[in-house]
Design a protein around this motif. Structure first.
Motif, PDB file in Angstrom:
ATOM      1  N   ALA A  11      33.385  37.104  28.938  1.00 55.31           N
ATOM      2  CA  ALA A  11      33.695  35.870  28.831  1.00 55.31           C
ATOM      3  C   ALA A  11      35.094  35.504  29.751  1.00 55.31           C
ATOM      4  CB  ALA A  11      33.462  35.130  27.598  1.00 55.31           C
ATOM      5  N   LEU A  12      35.160  34.633  30.170  1.00 55.93           N
ATOM      6  CA  LEU A  12      36.568  34.048  30.959  1.00 55.93           C
ATOM      7  C   LEU A  12      36.712  32.820  30.225  1.00 55.93           C
ATOM      8  CD1 LEU A  12      37.386  34.364  34.556  1.00 55.93           C
ATOM      9  CD2 LEU A  12      37.934  32.274  33.501  1.00 55.93           C
ATOM     10  N   VAL A  36      38.218  37.929  28.920  1.00 56.90           N
ATOM     11  CA  VAL A  36      39.196  37.443  30.059  1.00 56.90           C
ATOM     12  C   VAL A  36      39.775  36.241  29.747  1.00 56.90           C
ATOM     13  CG1 VAL A  36      40.068  37.453  32.454  1.00 56.90           C
ATOM     14  CG2 VAL A  36      38.064  38.837  31.779  1.00 56.90           C
ATOM     15  N   ALA A  37      41.166  36.203  29.135  1.00 57.53           N
ATOM     16  CA  ALA A  37      41.888  35.026  28.537  1.00 57.53           C
ATOM     17  C   ALA A  37      43.139  34.869  29.735  1.00 57.53           C
ATOM     18  CB  ALA A  37      42.766  35.527  27.251  1.00 57.53           C
ATOM     19  N   VAL A  38      42.876  33.372  30.259  1.00 58.42           N
ATOM     20  CA  VAL A  38      43.675  33.131  31.174  1.00 58.42           C
ATOM     21  C   VAL A  38      44.383  31.868  30.982  1.00 58.42           C
ATOM     22  CG1 VAL A  38      43.453  32.184  33.622  1.00 58.42           C
ATOM     23  CG2 VAL A  38      41.861  33.753  32.705  1.00 58.42           C
ATOM     24  N   ALA A  69      44.321  32.309  43.751  1.00 58.66           N
ATOM     25  CA  ALA A  69      44.516  33.189  42.698  1.00 58.66           C
ATOM     26  C   ALA A  69      43.464  33.034  41.848  1.00 58.66           C
ATOM     27  CB  ALA A  69      45.611  32.471  41.999  1.00 58.66           C
ATOM     28  N   VAL A  70      42.733  31.967  41.960  1.00 55.55           N
ATOM     29  CA  VAL A  70      41.221  31.888  41.130  1.00 55.55           C
ATOM     30  C   VAL A  70      40.337  32.943  41.729  1.00 55.55           C
ATOM     31  CG1 VAL A  70      39.240  30.345  40.576  1.00 55.55           C
ATOM     32  CG2 VAL A  70      41.556  29.499  40.250  1.00 55.55           C
ATOM     33  N   ASP A  71      40.131  32.838  42.988  1.00 59.02           N
ATOM     34  CA  ASP A  71      39.178  33.530  43.575  1.00 59.02           C
ATOM     35  C   ASP A  71      39.584  35.180  43.380  1.00 59.02           C
ATOM     36  OD1 ASP A  71      37.779  31.828  44.513  1.00 59.02           O
ATOM     37  OD2 ASP A  71      38.651  31.702  46.726  1.00 59.02           O
ATOM     38  N   GLU A  72      41.198  35.638  43.238  1.00 59.46           N
ATOM     39  CA  GLU A  72      41.219  36.751  42.950  1.00 59.46           C
ATOM     40  C   GLU A  72      41.044  37.249  41.662  1.00 59.46           C
ATOM     41  OE1 GLU A  72      45.201  37.068  44.194  1.00 59.46           O
ATOM     42  OE2 GLU A  72      45.077  36.863  46.328  1.00 59.46           O
ATOM     43  N   LEU A  73      41.340  36.375  40.616  1.00 67.31           N
ATOM     44  CA  LEU A  73      40.967  36.586  39.295  1.00 67.31           C
ATOM     45  C   LEU A  73      39.722  36.944  38.990  1.00 67.31           C
ATOM     46  CD1 LEU A  73      41.565  36.255  36.115  1.00 67.31           C
ATOM     47  CD2 LEU A  73      41.079  33.712  36.470  1.00 67.31           C
ATOM     48  N   VAL A  74      38.637  36.220  39.666  1.00 67.78           N
ATOM     49  CA  VAL A  74      37.240  36.332  39.272  1.00 67.78           C
ATOM     50  C   VAL A  74      36.644  37.436  39.792  1.00 67.78           C
ATOM     51  CG1 VAL A  74      35.099  35.439  39.601  1.00 67.78           C
ATOM     52  CG2 VAL A  74      36.982  33.757  38.976  1.00 67.78           C
ATOM     53  N   ASP A  75      37.192  37.944  40.899  1.00 65.75           N
ATOM     54  CA  ASP A  75      37.023  39.180  41.813  1.00 65.75           C
ATOM     55  C   ASP A  75      37.465  40.298  41.136  1.00 65.75           C
ATOM     56  OD1 ASP A  75      35.594  38.266  44.074  1.00 65.75           O
ATOM     57  OD2 ASP A  75      37.479  38.212  45.113  1.00 65.75           O
ATOM     58  N   GLU A  76      38.661  40.438  40.515  1.00 67.23           N
ATOM     59  CA  GLU A  76      39.081  41.411  39.617  1.00 67.23           C
ATOM     60  C   GLU A  76      38.457  41.566  38.356  1.00 67.23           C
ATOM     61  OE1 GLU A  76      43.025  42.971  37.160  1.00 67.23           O
ATOM     62  OE2 GLU A  76      42.761  40.684  37.585  1.00 67.23           O
ATOM     63  N   ALA A  77      38.403  40.312  37.777  1.00 71.72           N
ATOM     64  CA  ALA A  77      37.473  40.613  36.436  1.00 71.72           C
ATOM     65  C   ALA A  77      36.191  41.047  36.437  1.00 71.72           C
ATOM     66  CB  ALA A  77      37.343  38.930  35.826  1.00 71.72           C
ATOM     67  N   GLU A  78      35.252  40.467  37.403  1.00 73.54           N
ATOM     68  CA  GLU A  78      34.299  41.404  37.547  1.00 73.54           C
ATOM     69  C   GLU A  78      34.152  42.725  37.973  1.00 73.54           C
ATOM     70  OE1 GLU A  78      30.754  39.704  38.832  1.00 73.54           O
ATOM     71  OE2 GLU A  78      30.880  37.852  37.634  1.00 73.54           O
ATOM     72  N   ARG A  79      35.308  43.250  38.540  1.00 76.55           N
ATOM     73  CA  ARG A  79      35.227  44.573  39.175  1.00 76.55           C
ATOM     74  C   ARG A  79      35.710  45.442  37.924  1.00 76.55           C
ATOM     75  NH1 ARG A  79      38.256  43.280  42.553  1.00 76.55           N
ATOM     76  NH2 ARG A  79      40.401  44.159  42.005  1.00 76.55           N
ATOM     77  N   THR A  80      36.682  44.733  37.024  1.00 76.45           N
ATOM     78  CA  THR A  80      37.487  45.763  36.134  1.00 76.45           C
ATOM     79  C   THR A  80      37.089  45.543  34.601  1.00 76.45           C
ATOM     80  OG1 THR A  80      39.193  44.376  35.887  1.00 76.45           O
ATOM     81  CG2 THR A  80      39.481  45.962  37.584  1.00 76.45           C
ATOM     82  N   VAL A  81      36.444  44.395  34.523  1.00 75.97           N
ATOM     83  CA  VAL A  81      36.103  44.015  32.780  1.00 75.97           C
ATOM     84  C   VAL A  81      34.699  43.852  32.715  1.00 75.97           C
ATOM     85  CG1 VAL A  81      36.283  42.246  30.966  1.00 75.97           C
ATOM     86  CG2 VAL A  81      38.457  42.774  32.679  1.00 75.97           C
ATOM     87  N   GLY A  82      33.762  43.279  33.819  1.00 72.25           N
ATOM     88  CA  GLY A  82      32.690  43.365  33.798  1.00 72.25           C
ATOM     89  C   GLY A  82      32.047  42.175  34.332  1.00 72.25           C
ATOM     90  N   PRO A  83      30.777  42.082  34.862  1.00 77.28           N
ATOM     91  CA  PRO A  83      30.199  40.768  35.161  1.00 77.28           C
ATOM     92  C   PRO A  83      30.360  39.681  34.308  1.00 77.28           C
ATOM     93  CG  PRO A  83      28.814  42.924  35.635  1.00 77.28           C
ATOM     94  CD  PRO A  83      29.697  43.012  34.767  1.00 77.28           C
ATOM     95  N   LEU A  84      30.645  38.700  34.610  1.00 80.50           N
ATOM     96  CA  LEU A  84      31.014  37.219  33.755  1.00 80.50           C
ATOM     97  C   LEU A  84      29.505  36.802  33.348  1.00 80.50           C
ATOM     98  CD1 LEU A  84      33.916  35.859  35.500  1.00 80.50           C
ATOM     99  CD2 LEU A  84      34.013  37.187  33.383  1.00 80.50           C
ATOM    100  N   ASP A  85      29.379  36.686  31.943  1.00 80.75           N
ATOM    101  CA  ASP A  85      28.269  36.145  31.593  1.00 80.75           C
ATOM    102  C   ASP A  85      28.479  34.610  30.956  1.00 80.75           C
ATOM    103  OD1 ASP A  85      26.398  38.433  31.111  1.00 80.75           O
ATOM    104  OD2 ASP A  85      28.180  39.099  30.319  1.00 80.75           O
ATOM    105  N   ILE A  86      29.832  34.499  30.837  1.00 82.56           N
ATOM    106  CA  ILE A  86      30.281  33.242  29.981  1.00 82.56           C
ATOM    107  C   ILE A  86      31.463  32.730  30.763  1.00 82.56           C
ATOM    108  CG2 ILE A  86      31.288  32.234  27.703  1.00 82.56           C
ATOM    109  CD1 ILE A  86      29.404  34.246  26.345  1.00 82.56           C
TER     110      ILE A  86
END
Length: 259
Positions: A11-12, A36-38, A69-86
């Motif tokens: 989740a983000l 991922v807490a933003v 910054a948002v695009d970079e955040l989502v790219d990094e989150a999916e790459r390092t934490v996992g595919p976003l489900d929420i």
């Protein structure tokens, strides 16, 4: 079962540095999600990560009004934490004042976070979710989006825009298996929502009503608390709500009379 119902999901949550966003991030983590807490408040999300551990909550200091910054955040989150489900959009600002007193900057800042920020984060995340044909997006709006509020024109307009945007997104993504819903709180104890009610009798005016401000009061007899919103979000992102989309869930103790 609810303690593990979100296990394996990522989740983000925006606006997670304090208040409602923090409560949402905590609840999702406690139910098994990797979060991922933003927030722009780096200290706030860092404290959240420290409290739960980096394996459960990953802190990221990001300004959601910055598209790159948002695009970079989502790219990094999916790459390092996992595919976003929420995705849960909680970040918001409130600038109180009558229309004739509001500055251009007040108006611009309100919409930059409450509306454009929601759009930018949703767009970045929805592109990934549609490709996977699953996901849940929640926008925390406000019951003020459907009921006029004296002194809160910018806030109500921005929340109304975010609400209709989220429902429209839900219509576009429905066939892709992505659900989009809104949770609309009533008056809360959060610092941003205490701003318009600073007079000595403001607490009773919020609960009992104030006809001069077109408020009918809160039939349930208390303000909305952060945990009320977190619980509503927890339900809507779960499989218990698998057939609910484009819905606006009012969690306001009846204050809007569901107008």
């Amino acid at each position: 079962m609810r303690e593990t119902e979100l296990s394996g999901r990522t989740a983000l949550v925006t606006g997670a540095g304090r208040g409602t966003g923090e409560a949402v991030a905590r609840l999702l983590a406690e139910r098994g999600a990797r979060v991922v807490a933003v927030d722009r408040d780096a200290d706030g999300v860092a404290a959240l990560e420290a409290a739960h551990g980096a394996a459960r909550i990953t802190a990221r200091a990001v300004d959601i009004t910055d598209r790159s910054a948002v695009d970079e955040l989502v790219d990094e989150a999916e790459r390092t934490v996992g595919p976003l489900d929420i995705l849960v959009n909680v970040a918001g600002v409130l600038r109180a004042g009558s229309v004739v007193e509001l500055t251009d900057q007040d108006w611009a800042d309100t919409f930059a976070v409450n509306t454009t920020g929601v759009f930018q984060v949703c767009r970045a995340v929805a592109r990934r979710m549609t490709a996977r044909r699953s996901g849940s997006i929640i926008t925390v709006g406000s019951n003020a989006a459907g009921v006029p509020r004296a002194g809160l024109a910018a806030y109500t307009a921005s929340k109304a825009a975010a609400t209709l945007f989220t429902k429209s997104l839900g219509l576009e993504l429905a066939r892709s298996g992505v659900r989009c819903n809104v949770v609309s709180p009533g008056s809360m104890s959060a610092p941003t929502q205490r701003q318009p009610w600073t007079e000595p009798d403001s607490r009773s005016r919020v609960v009992e009503g104030d006809l001069t401000a077109c408020r009918v009061g809160i039939p349930h007899g208390r303000r909305t608390e952060a945990v009320d919103i977190a619980e509503a979000v927890g339900f809507l992102v779960s499989d218990r709500a698998r057939h609910i989309t484009m819905h606006d869930l009012y969690a306001d103790g009846g204050a809007a009379l569901h107008a």
